[in-house]
Design an enzyme around this catalytic site. Structure first.
Site, PDB file in Angstrom:
ATOM      1  N   GLU A 166       0.801  -1.229   0.000  1.00  0.00           N
ATOM      2  CA  GLU A 166       0.000   0.000   0.000  1.00  0.00           C
ATOM      3  C   GLU A 166       0.833   1.280   0.000  1.00  0.00           C
ATOM      4  O   GLU A 166       0.636   2.183   0.824  1.00  0.00           O
ATOM      5  CB  GLU A 166      -0.984   0.004   1.165  1.00  0.00           C
ATOM      6  CG  GLU A 166      -2.053  -1.059   1.008  1.00  0.00           C
ATOM      7  CD  GLU A 166      -3.287  -0.840   1.874  1.00  0.00           C
ATOM      8  OE1 GLU A 166      -3.285   0.062   2.718  1.00  0.00           O
ATOM      9  OE2 GLU A 166      -4.272  -1.582   1.681  1.00  0.00           O
ATOM     10  N   GLU A 367      -5.387  -8.443   0.162  1.00  0.00           N
ATOM     11  CA  GLU A 367      -6.212  -8.064   1.320  1.00  0.00           C
ATOM     12  C   GLU A 367      -7.636  -7.796   0.860  1.00  0.00           C
ATOM     13  O   GLU A 367      -7.860  -7.266  -0.233  1.00  0.00           O
ATOM     14  CB  GLU A 367      -5.684  -6.805   2.028  1.00  0.00           C
ATOM     15  CG  GLU A 367      -4.447  -7.025   2.853  1.00  0.00           C
ATOM     16  CD  GLU A 367      -3.987  -5.777   3.584  1.00  0.00           C
ATOM     17  OE1 GLU A 367      -4.846  -4.982   4.032  1.00  0.00           O
ATOM     18  OE2 GLU A 367      -2.768  -5.598   3.706  1.00  0.00           O
TER      19      GLU A 367
HETATM   20  C1  BG6 Z   1      -4.643  -2.054   4.851  1.00  0.00           C
HETATM   21  C2  BG6 Z   1      -3.321  -2.433   5.424  1.00  0.00           C
HETATM   22  O1  BG6 Z   1      -4.663  -0.666   4.777  1.00  0.00           O
HETATM   23  O2  BG6 Z   1      -5.810  -2.338   5.523  1.00  0.00           O
HETATM   24  C3  BG6 Z   1      -3.376  -3.287   6.677  1.00  0.00           C
HETATM   25  O3  BG6 Z   1      -2.466  -3.004   4.475  1.00  0.00           O
HETATM   26  C4  BG6 Z   1      -4.565  -2.854   7.511  1.00  0.00           C
HETATM   27  O4  BG6 Z   1      -2.161  -3.150   7.340  1.00  0.00           O
HETATM   28  C5  BG6 Z   1      -5.829  -3.124   6.706  1.00  0.00           C
HETATM   29  O5  BG6 Z   1      -4.630  -3.451   8.760  1.00  0.00           O
HETATM   30  C6  BG6 Z   1      -7.093  -2.770   7.457  1.00  0.00           C
HETATM   31  O6  BG6 Z   1      -7.016  -1.447   7.910  1.00  0.00           O
HETATM   32  P1  BG6 Z   1      -7.231  -1.079   9.413  1.00  0.00           P
HETATM   33  O7  BG6 Z   1      -6.946   0.375   9.484  1.00  0.00           O
HETATM   34  O8  BG6 Z   1      -8.644  -1.412   9.721  1.00  0.00           O
HETATM   35  O9  BG6 Z   1      -6.278  -1.886  10.212  1.00  0.00           O
END
Ligand code: BG6
Length: 467
Positions: A166, A367
């Site tokens: 990211e 993700e």
């Molecule tokens: C992404 C990241 O932005 O989303 C992760 O790569 C992150 O590290 C995931 O945990 C979910 O976001 P958040 O802010 O809910 O942890």
């Protein structure tokens, strides 16, 4: 497009799940690990845990890998903490840190799980940050040195590599995520971005030179941006935001050039980076083998109003808009999570199609998932809401496959509960519940959530049965 019959998920599809080092491992200073920018943060959002213990995966990885094997994972995406390998970022290698990832990778391979390693997931060594971090060109060389160490160490065992997690979110929302100190001028942010692009290009070259059969790709967060209406200026605003948020990163990663609309935006906002002699050649010298991307939801934008209301406040998924450039808008057709993130499975398919149409490289989802306030009652977590979310998104992957998109695999966030970037332990994503609170570590015991059994069935049937 609707189909009478859908294509099946490809054979060998990488059904996986993801984590990142600093959010899951804990042991923040164990066995010679150096501090990262996350470890030295002066404060964390009120009421949220720090990352010192996280899910204690560093000490419990064997138990966790056994759970991943029981889940049936074909792939596990994790990140390597740069500060375990080279504690100060560019000095001596730390053998104990190197040994940890050998143990982890060996355990995965023994369990028949393909390791997918992210080289860098938000946790820049603090010692490099003190010297300017990514705004300094020296960090590019430090990253190349780190890359060489890990490719030589793990390259005989790890064949799937991701460069930078990211990068676009670190550039656009680094303050919310905690990777950028407040107040860094925009020109410095985009200079840092340019240096990360160079670091990525060097990593591609090194991977291809040092890892036999190695495959490497970028891992930005890509999400299609919709116009709020069909007013041509709203459509143009969405096109601008797509360029600024998405294509800037992938055009560079794949084609080795700055996206022209994004470049025009940098010129218009006084944020063009300095490009040194040889940079453009390096950026265009190699290509990734696939594109990994994280997807949570689409965004919706409108033409700028320039009345002070263009930017909606919030975090990386909510704070959309830039004064005088494009305005953040709400999509009235989409429900939201408990944390205010929109949910858009169909946008997932649209995003697949858009990336595939532009680049024609295999796509790996690294993700996707639902953050929620799960509760443990009598050893059980009934997270039907997460099953619904995942089912709806996996169904859209199959539609994308039927559209002709080459999809390598799906690694939702997260394999196991971990600490959110800025919303603590209470915002849970995992298939496995970790018994701890924000400030009370309890016993850190692991419990299978309802989504665990459900995903197990999905994997066992190669996605044929999502019920
Ligand atoms: C992404 C990241 O932005 O989303 C992760 O790569 C992150 O590290 C995931 O945990 C979910 O976001 P958040 O802010 O809910 O942890």
């Amino acid at each position: 497009m609707q189909y009478r019959q859908l294509k099946p998920f490809p054979e060998g599809f990488l059904w996986g799940a993801s984590t990142s080092a600093y959010q899951v491992e804990g042991a923040w200073d164990a066995d010679g690990k150096g501090p990262s920018v996350i470890d030295v943060r002066e404060s964390y959002p009120e009421g949220t845990a720090d990352f010192t213990t996280a899910s204690d995966h560093y000490h419990r990885f064997s138990e966790d890998v056994a759970l991943f094997a029981e889940l049936g994972l074909k792939a596990y995406r994790f990140s390597i903490a740069w500060t375990r390998i080279i504690p100060d970022g560019d000095g001596e290698v730390n053998p104990a840190g190197v040994a940890f990832y050998h143990r982890l990778v060996d355990a995965l391979l023994a369990a028949g799980i393909t390791p997918v390693a992210t080289m860098y997931h938000f946790d820049l060594p603090a010692a490099l940050d003190d010297k300017g971090g990514w705004t300094s060109r020296a960090t590019v060389d430090a990253f190349a040195k780190f890359a060489e160490v890990i490719f030589r160490e793990y390259g005989s065992k790890v064949k799937h590599w991701l460069t930078i997690n990211e990068q676009n979110m670190m550039v656009l929302y680094g303050e919310a995520i905690g990777t950028i100190k407040p107040g860094l001028p925009k020109s410095a942010v985009y200079q840092a971005n340019h240096h990360m692009m160079l670091a990525q290009a060097k990593a591609n070259q090194l991977c291809h030179a040092l890892v036999p059969d190695g495959r490497i790709g970028p891992a930005p967060n890509i999400a299609l941006c919709y116009p709020e209406t069909c007013h041509p200026e709203d459509v143009l605003a969405a096109d601008d935001f797509n360029a600024i948020r998405n294509w800037l990163y992938l055009d560079m990663a794949v084609e080795g050039r700055y996206n022209s609309v994004a470049w025009a935006y940098l010129e218009a906002t006084g944020a063009t980076p300095e490009i040194a002699e040889g940079d453009l050649e390096l950026l265009a010298a190699d290509r990734p083998d696939f594109i990994a991307f994280n997807y949570y939801a689409t965004h919706t934008v409108a033409r700028p109003r320039a009345d002070g209301s263009d930017l909606a406040g919030g975090d990386q998924q909510i704070a959309v808009g830039e004064q005088g450039i494009y305005a953040g808008a709400t999509n009235p057709y989409l429900p939201k999570t408990e944390f205010g993130w929109e949910i858009d499975p169909i946008g997932f398919r649209a995003t697949f199609r858009a990336i595939w149409d532009r680049y024609h490289l295999p796509l790996l989802v690294t993700e996707n998932g639902l953050g929620a306030f799960d509760t443990l009652v009598d050893g059980q977590v009934h997270d039907g809401y997460r099953i619904d979310y995942l089912r709806d998104h996996i169904a859209q992957i199959q539609l994308a496959v039927s559209d002709g998109v080459d999809v390598m695999g799906y690694c939702p966030w997260s394999a196991i509960d971990l600490v959110s970037t800025h919303q603590g332990v209470s915002k849970r994503y995992g298939f496995v519940y970790v018994n701890r609170d924000e400030f009370d570590l309890l016993d850190l015991a692991r419990y299978r959530k309802d989504s665990f059994a459900w995903y197990q069935g999905v994997i066992a049937g190669n996605g044929a049965d999502l019920s």
